[in-house]
Design a protein around this motif. Structure first.
Motif, PDB file in Angstrom:
ATOM      1  N   ASN A   1      48.020  49.479  38.624  1.00 30.86           N
ATOM      2  CA  ASN A   1      47.164  48.732  37.695  1.00 30.86           C
ATOM      3  C   ASN A   1      47.468  47.246  37.726  1.00 30.86           C
ATOM      4  O   ASN A   1      48.581  46.836  38.073  1.00 30.86           O
ATOM      5  CB  ASN A   1      47.369  49.236  36.256  1.00 30.86           C
ATOM      6  CG  ASN A   1      46.928  50.670  36.078  1.00 30.86           C
ATOM      7  OD1 ASN A   1      45.818  51.041  36.457  1.00 30.86           O
ATOM      8  ND2 ASN A   1      47.796  51.496  35.497  1.00 30.86           N
TER       9      ASN A   1
ATOM     10  N   ARG B   1      42.908  46.727  34.707  1.00 32.07           N
ATOM     11  CA  ARG B   1      42.033  47.149  35.792  1.00 32.07           C
ATOM     12  C   ARG B   1      42.832  48.045  36.740  1.00 32.07           C
ATOM     13  O   ARG B   1      44.007  47.799  36.979  1.00 32.07           O
ATOM     14  CB  ARG B   1      41.505  45.945  36.580  1.00 32.07           C
ATOM     15  CG  ARG B   1      40.684  44.937  35.768  1.00 32.07           C
ATOM     16  CD  ARG B   1      39.322  45.495  35.412  1.00 32.07           C
ATOM     17  NE  ARG B   1      38.445  44.488  34.831  1.00 32.07           N
ATOM     18  CZ  ARG B   1      38.400  44.174  33.541  1.00 32.07           C
ATOM     19  NH1 ARG B   1      39.211  44.795  32.689  1.00 32.07           N
ATOM     20  NH2 ARG B   1      37.555  43.256  33.087  1.00 32.07           N
ATOM     21  N   ASN B   2      42.170  49.068  37.266  1.00 27.24           N
ATOM     22  CA  ASN B   2      42.796  49.946  38.258  1.00 27.24           C
ATOM     23  C   ASN B   2      42.646  49.311  39.638  1.00 27.24           C
ATOM     24  O   ASN B   2      41.533  48.964  40.055  1.00 27.24           O
ATOM     25  CB  ASN B   2      42.135  51.326  38.225  1.00 27.24           C
ATOM     26  CG  ASN B   2      42.904  52.354  39.036  1.00 27.24           C
ATOM     27  OD1 ASN B   2      43.206  52.131  40.194  1.00 27.24           O
ATOM     28  ND2 ASN B   2      43.220  53.473  38.419  1.00 27.24           N
ATOM     29  N   CYS B   3      43.745  49.156  40.336  1.00 25.96           N
ATOM     30  CA  CYS B   3      43.726  48.433  41.611  1.00 25.96           C
ATOM     31  C   CYS B   3      42.763  49.056  42.630  1.00 25.96           C
ATOM     32  O   CYS B   3      42.088  48.331  43.364  1.00 25.96           O
ATOM     33  CB  CYS B   3      45.137  48.381  42.208  1.00 25.96           C
ATOM     34  SG  CYS B   3      46.316  47.419  41.236  1.00 25.96           S
ATOM     35  N   VAL B   4      42.691  50.382  42.674  1.00 23.59           N
ATOM     36  CA  VAL B   4      41.876  51.032  43.715  1.00 23.59           C
ATOM     37  C   VAL B   4      40.384  50.812  43.493  1.00 23.59           C
ATOM     38  O   VAL B   4      39.582  51.031  44.408  1.00 23.59           O
ATOM     39  CB  VAL B   4      42.174  52.540  43.802  1.00 23.59           C
ATOM     40  CG1 VAL B   4      43.621  52.782  44.180  1.00 23.59           C
ATOM     41  CG2 VAL B   4      41.828  53.253  42.503  1.00 23.59           C
ATOM     42  N   GLU B   5      40.003  50.344  42.302  1.00 26.93           N
ATOM     43  CA  GLU B   5      38.591  50.121  42.020  1.00 26.93           C
ATOM     44  C   GLU B   5      38.100  48.761  42.507  1.00 26.93           C
ATOM     45  O   GLU B   5      36.894  48.469  42.420  1.00 26.93           O
ATOM     46  CB  GLU B   5      38.333  50.258  40.517  1.00 26.93           C
ATOM     47  CG  GLU B   5      38.576  51.676  39.982  1.00 26.93           C
ATOM     48  CD  GLU B   5      38.351  51.773  38.486  1.00 26.93           C
ATOM     49  OE1 GLU B   5      37.943  50.760  37.877  1.00 26.93           O
ATOM     50  OE2 GLU B   5      38.575  52.871  37.931  1.00 26.93           O
ATOM     51  N   TYR B   6      39.017  47.938  43.023  1.00 28.75           N
ATOM     52  CA  TYR B   6      38.656  46.588  43.456  1.00 28.75           C
ATOM     53  C   TYR B   6      39.172  46.355  44.875  1.00 28.75           C
ATOM     54  O   TYR B   6      40.364  46.549  45.143  1.00 28.75           O
ATOM     55  CB  TYR B   6      39.230  45.543  42.499  1.00 28.75           C
ATOM     56  CG  TYR B   6      38.676  45.686  41.101  1.00 28.75           C
ATOM     57  CD1 TYR B   6      37.515  45.014  40.723  1.00 28.75           C
ATOM     58  CD2 TYR B   6      39.295  46.526  40.171  1.00 28.75           C
ATOM     59  CE1 TYR B   6      36.994  45.160  39.450  1.00 28.75           C
ATOM     60  CE2 TYR B   6      38.779  46.680  38.898  1.00 28.75           C
ATOM     61  CZ  TYR B   6      37.627  45.995  38.537  1.00 28.75           C
ATOM     62  OH  TYR B   6      37.100  46.159  37.292  1.00 28.75           O
TER      63      TYR B   6
ATOM     64  N   ALA C   1      39.231  41.678  40.981  1.00 33.21           N
ATOM     65  CA  ALA C   1      39.726  42.075  39.657  1.00 33.21           C
ATOM     66  C   ALA C   1      39.760  40.867  38.717  1.00 33.21           C
ATOM     67  O   ALA C   1      39.405  40.979  37.537  1.00 33.21           O
ATOM     68  CB  ALA C   1      41.113  42.698  39.782  1.00 33.21           C
TER      69      ALA C   1
ATOM     70  N   SER D   1      36.160  40.034  37.696  1.00 26.91           N
ATOM     71  CA  SER D   1      35.682  41.013  36.720  1.00 26.91           C
ATOM     72  C   SER D   1      36.197  40.680  35.327  1.00 26.91           C
ATOM     73  O   SER D   1      35.446  40.716  34.340  1.00 26.91           O
ATOM     74  CB  SER D   1      36.120  42.418  37.120  1.00 26.91           C
ATOM     75  OG  SER D   1      35.882  43.355  36.087  1.00 26.91           O
TER      76      SER D   1
END
Length: 311
Positions: free
Chosen positions: A13, A32-37, A43, A46
């Motif tokens: 995160n 924010r979750n790292c894998v989502e960006y 990130a 966002s």
């Protein structure tokens, strides 16, 4: 109003907040979750789009070795240039520090309500402190005389078995991984590795438990194999923390950080952690007098990134 964007960037995160330098307070904390960006900059963008603010400066605590402009994170896929971040977001000043370096900077300001002591009756010194803790990896830093902070990598140091069971486990793990080092076992993924290796040693069929499920079952007493895995984890962490204290020569206190330990502080207190911390031969008497506490403040990295000088 002078605003600083601060971030604590781990392997899983990234936590972001705005630090109001005039009021001396953090606000608008988000995760924010790292894998989502795809990238760190995504990130950041966002977050800033969400809070509708334009901070003048920034300080980012990164789970990586900080050396020059280019950053390659240890336990995440992000790679980025500091100069490009400055150009993209228009920061007048940007400082990058190691994530545990940020935690070490926060140590003098932590209050008793933000800590859980594992050594009642012992007090912390004002310097010669260590911070170490498991998350996606195992990080660490020193807070020395004169408020000097040194980022370290105890997670990549060697780790040795201290019991007959650990000797069996290390044999299994060495065959699988080729090398047994601290964060291979002393991390979220490491707890899961211990659980699976225990199942193999004991000839049992493991469940498909995530790391947090292993600790939850251990704390609840609902699965003996999870219980033994967490027991082993706590003992090995004590050994690694004691090794870090001895090798650094810092005996003013040990702060345990990271996102994992606050979930089972009571369990850790009853474990062999403290005994294993002090089991260092002729150094036992010294280490038995080292105060130890778990940091339960959820954002020590943000506090450190907010308080550190930008120059």
């Amino acid at each position: 109003m002078s605003l600083r964007l601060v971030a604590d960037v781990g392997g899983t995160n990234v936590r972001l907040a705005l630090y109001d330098e005039e009021r001396g307070e953090l606000r608008d904390m988000q995760t924010r979750n790292c894998v989502e960006y795809p990238n760190f900059s995504d990130a950041i963008e966002s977050y800033l789009n969400n809070v509708h603010e334009h901070p003048e400066s920034a300080c980012f605590a990164i789970a990586a070795i900080i050396d020059g402009d280019w950053v390659d994170m240890t336990n995440a896929d992000w790679k980025f240039s500091c100069r490009e971040l400055v150009q993209q977001f228009g920061f007048s000043q940007l400082r990058l520090i190691n994530d545990f370096e940020a935690i070490a900077h926060s140590l003098p300001s932590l209050q008793p309500s933000q800590l859980v002591s594992l050594t009642p009756g012992l007090t912390f010194a004002k310097h010669d402190l260590i911070a170490i803790g498991p998350g996606t990896g195992l990080g660490g830093a020193l807070f020395r005389k004169g408020a000097e902070v040194v980022a370290c990598e105890p997670g990549h140091a060697g780790l040795s078995p201290a019991t007959a069971l650990e000797l069996e486990l290390f044999s299994v793990l060495q065959a699988e991984a080729g090398e047994v080092y601290a964060e291979l076992l002393l991390s979220g993924p490491g707890l899961q590795r211990l659980y699976l290796a225990l199942a193999q040693v004991k000839g049992q069929r493991p469940e498909a438990f995530a790391p947090h499920q292993i600790s939850e079952h251990a704390v609840a007493g609902t699965d003996p194999l999870c219980n033994q895995a967490l027991d082993t984890f706590c003992g090995l962490l004590g050994s690694a923390a004691g090794n870090f204290a001895v090798s650094s020569g810092c005996y003013g206190g040990c702060y345990l950080a990271g996102g994992i330990l606050p979930r089972f502080v009571d369990y850790l207190q009853q474990s062999s952690f403290r005994q294993r911390f002090a089991d260092k031969g002729a150094m036992r008497a010294t280490l038995e007098q080292v105060a130890i506490a778990v940091i339960v403040e959820p954002n020590p990295g943000l506090l450190g990134a907010a308080g550190v000088a930008l120059q």
